[in-house]
Motif scaffolding. Structure first.
Motif, PDB file in Angstrom:
ATOM      1  N   HIS A  34       0.800  -1.229   0.000  1.00 36.21           N
ATOM      2  CA  HIS A  34       0.000   0.000   0.000  1.00 36.21           C
ATOM      3  C   HIS A  34       0.829   1.272   0.000  1.00 36.21           C
ATOM      4  O   HIS A  34       0.301   2.347  -0.285  1.00 36.21           O
ATOM      5  CB  HIS A  34      -0.955  -0.002   1.201  1.00 36.21           C
ATOM      6  CG  HIS A  34      -1.950  -1.118   1.128  1.00 36.21           C
ATOM      7  ND1 HIS A  34      -3.009  -1.121   0.263  1.00 36.21           N
ATOM      8  CD2 HIS A  34      -2.016  -2.296   1.788  1.00 36.21           C
ATOM      9  CE1 HIS A  34      -3.687  -2.244   0.400  1.00 36.21           C
ATOM     10  NE2 HIS A  34      -3.111  -2.974   1.320  1.00 36.21           N
ATOM     11  N   GLN A  35       2.111   1.171   0.333  1.00 36.36           N
ATOM     12  CA  GLN A  35       2.986   2.355   0.387  1.00 36.36           C
ATOM     13  C   GLN A  35       4.292   2.057  -0.344  1.00 36.36           C
ATOM     14  O   GLN A  35       5.373   2.152   0.224  1.00 36.36           O
ATOM     15  CB  GLN A  35       3.260   2.744   1.835  1.00 36.36           C
ATOM     16  CG  GLN A  35       2.027   3.123   2.613  1.00 36.36           C
ATOM     17  CD  GLN A  35       2.355   3.460   4.057  1.00 36.36           C
ATOM     18  OE1 GLN A  35       3.356   4.087   4.355  1.00 36.36           O
ATOM     19  NE2 GLN A  35       1.500   3.047   4.968  1.00 36.36           N
ATOM     20  N   ASP A  36       4.188   1.688  -1.578  1.00 35.50           N
ATOM     21  CA  ASP A  36       5.355   1.306  -2.371  1.00 35.50           C
ATOM     22  C   ASP A  36       6.388   2.432  -2.424  1.00 35.50           C
ATOM     23  O   ASP A  36       6.032   3.591  -2.613  1.00 35.50           O
ATOM     24  CB  ASP A  36       4.928   0.947  -3.800  1.00 35.50           C
ATOM     25  CG  ASP A  36       6.067   0.387  -4.610  1.00 35.50           C
ATOM     26  OD1 ASP A  36       6.653  -0.617  -4.172  1.00 35.50           O
ATOM     27  OD2 ASP A  36       6.374   0.959  -5.672  1.00 35.50           O
ATOM     28  N   GLY A  37       7.638   2.063  -2.214  1.00 34.70           N
ATOM     29  CA  GLY A  37       8.722   3.030  -2.329  1.00 34.70           C
ATOM     30  C   GLY A  37       9.035   3.793  -1.053  1.00 34.70           C
ATOM     31  O   GLY A  37       9.855   4.706  -1.071  1.00 34.70           O
ATOM     32  N   ILE A  38       8.415   3.427   0.079  1.00 36.90           N
ATOM     33  CA  ILE A  38       8.722   4.145   1.320  1.00 36.90           C
ATOM     34  C   ILE A  38      10.129   3.791   1.784  1.00 36.90           C
ATOM     35  O   ILE A  38      10.701   2.784   1.369  1.00 36.90           O
ATOM     36  CB  ILE A  38       7.690   3.861   2.433  1.00 36.90           C
ATOM     37  CG1 ILE A  38       7.688   2.389   2.848  1.00 36.90           C
ATOM     38  CG2 ILE A  38       6.319   4.326   2.020  1.00 36.90           C
ATOM     39  CD1 ILE A  38       6.790   2.088   4.035  1.00 36.90           C
ATOM     40  N   ASN A  39      10.672   4.639   2.650  1.00 37.01           N
ATOM     41  CA  ASN A  39      12.004   4.359   3.166  1.00 37.01           C
ATOM     42  C   ASN A  39      11.892   3.561   4.463  1.00 37.01           C
ATOM     43  O   ASN A  39      10.810   3.362   5.008  1.00 37.01           O
ATOM     44  CB  ASN A  39      12.812   5.647   3.351  1.00 37.01           C
ATOM     45  CG  ASN A  39      12.213   6.586   4.372  1.00 37.01           C
ATOM     46  OD1 ASN A  39      11.517   6.175   5.296  1.00 37.01           O
ATOM     47  ND2 ASN A  39      12.482   7.866   4.208  1.00 37.01           N
ATOM     48  N   LEU A  40      13.045   3.122   4.949  1.00 39.03           N
ATOM     49  CA  LEU A  40      13.084   2.261   6.126  1.00 39.03           C
ATOM     50  C   LEU A  40      12.514   2.949   7.368  1.00 39.03           C
ATOM     51  O   LEU A  40      11.765   2.337   8.134  1.00 39.03           O
ATOM     52  CB  LEU A  40      14.522   1.807   6.385  1.00 39.03           C
ATOM     53  CG  LEU A  40      14.704   0.784   7.483  1.00 39.03           C
ATOM     54  CD1 LEU A  40      14.034  -0.528   7.111  1.00 39.03           C
ATOM     55  CD2 LEU A  40      16.173   0.559   7.751  1.00 39.03           C
ATOM     56  N   ARG A  41      12.840   4.204   7.568  1.00 39.78           N
ATOM     57  CA  ARG A  41      12.350   4.911   8.751  1.00 39.78           C
ATOM     58  C   ARG A  41      10.820   5.025   8.729  1.00 39.78           C
ATOM     59  O   ARG A  41      10.152   4.810   9.738  1.00 39.78           O
ATOM     60  CB  ARG A  41      12.970   6.308   8.858  1.00 39.78           C
ATOM     61  CG  ARG A  41      12.468   7.057  10.104  1.00 39.78           C
ATOM     62  CD  ARG A  41      13.314   8.227  10.481  1.00 39.78           C
ATOM     63  NE  ARG A  41      14.687   7.916  10.784  1.00 39.78           N
ATOM     64  CZ  ARG A  41      15.120   7.358  11.924  1.00 39.78           C
ATOM     65  NH1 ARG A  41      14.265   7.022  12.857  1.00 39.78           N
ATOM     66  NH2 ARG A  41      16.400   7.125  12.115  1.00 39.78           N
ATOM     67  N   THR A  42      10.261   5.348   7.580  1.00 41.24           N
ATOM     68  CA  THR A  42       8.807   5.454   7.457  1.00 41.24           C
ATOM     69  C   THR A  42       8.152   4.100   7.695  1.00 41.24           C
ATOM     70  O   THR A  42       7.124   4.010   8.371  1.00 41.24           O
ATOM     71  CB  THR A  42       8.420   6.003   6.070  1.00 41.24           C
ATOM     72  OG1 THR A  42       9.069   7.263   5.871  1.00 41.24           O
ATOM     73  CG2 THR A  42       6.918   6.173   5.937  1.00 41.24           C
TER      74      THR A  42
END
Length: 144
Positions: A34-42
Motif C-alpha cells: 500500500h505504500q510502495d517506495g517508502i524508506n526504512l524509517r517510514t
C-alpha cells in the motif's frame, strides 16, 4: 463471541498458511503493497518498530525475494523499499487460499445468515476505515 470469531478466523488463515512469511514479515509486505517506495524509517514508524529491527525484517524478505531495495532518485543516501513481483504473487496466492477457506465455510451457512454477515462486515469495514483514517490524521483531525 468476537474473540471466538477471531480465533476461528486464525484457524482458517492457518489452513491457508502464510509460510514462509512470519506475521511481522506479513505486516511489512502488506505495508509495502500500500505504500510502495517508502524508506526504512517510514516503514519502521508505520510498524511501531525500530529501524534496526525493521531493517532485519527487510533483510530476510529481500533474501526470500519478496522485497527489493532501490536507491532513491531524489536522495542517493535514502533507500526505497518495494514489493517484488514474487512478493506480489505471494500475497495474491495467499489471498486466494484464504478466500477458498472462507468460502467453504460460507457455503455451509443459510443464505439469510450470509446476507446478515455481509451487511455486518460492510459496516465493520466502513467504521474501521474511518477510525484508521482518523488515527492517521494529525491530532485525530476529523475534518477530512
Amino acid at each position: 463471541m468476537a474473540s471466538t470469531a477471531v480465533e476461528l478466523l486464525e484457524v482458517l488463515w492457518g489452513r491457508a498458511s502464510t509460510a514462509p512469511a512470519s506475521p511481522s514479515q506479513m505486516r511489512v509486505l502488506l505495508t509495502l503493497e500500500h505504500q510502495d517506495g517508502i524508506n526504512l524509517r517510514t516503514l519502521a514508524d508505520s510498524l511501531a518498530s525500530t529501524p534496526p529491527s525493521t531493517s532485519r525484517l527487510c533483510d530476510r524478505l529481500v533474501a526470500a525475494g519478496f522485497v527489493e531495495r532501490a536507491v532513491s532518485p531524489a536522495n542517493r543516501r535514502e533507500v526505497q523499499l518495494h514489493l517484488s513481483d514474487r512478493g506480489r504473487t505471494f500475497l495474491d496466492d495467499l489471498r486466494a487460499r484464504r478466500q477458498q477457506e472462507l468460502q467453504a465455510v460460507l457455503e455451509l451457512m443459510p443464505v439469510a445468515k450470509r446476507t446478515a454477515l455481509l451487511e455486518g462486515l460492510e459496516a465493520f469495514c466502513d467504521t474501521a476505515a474511518l477510525q484508521i483514517h482518523d488515527e492517521a490524521s494529525p491530532a485525530g483531525d476529523q475534518t477530512a
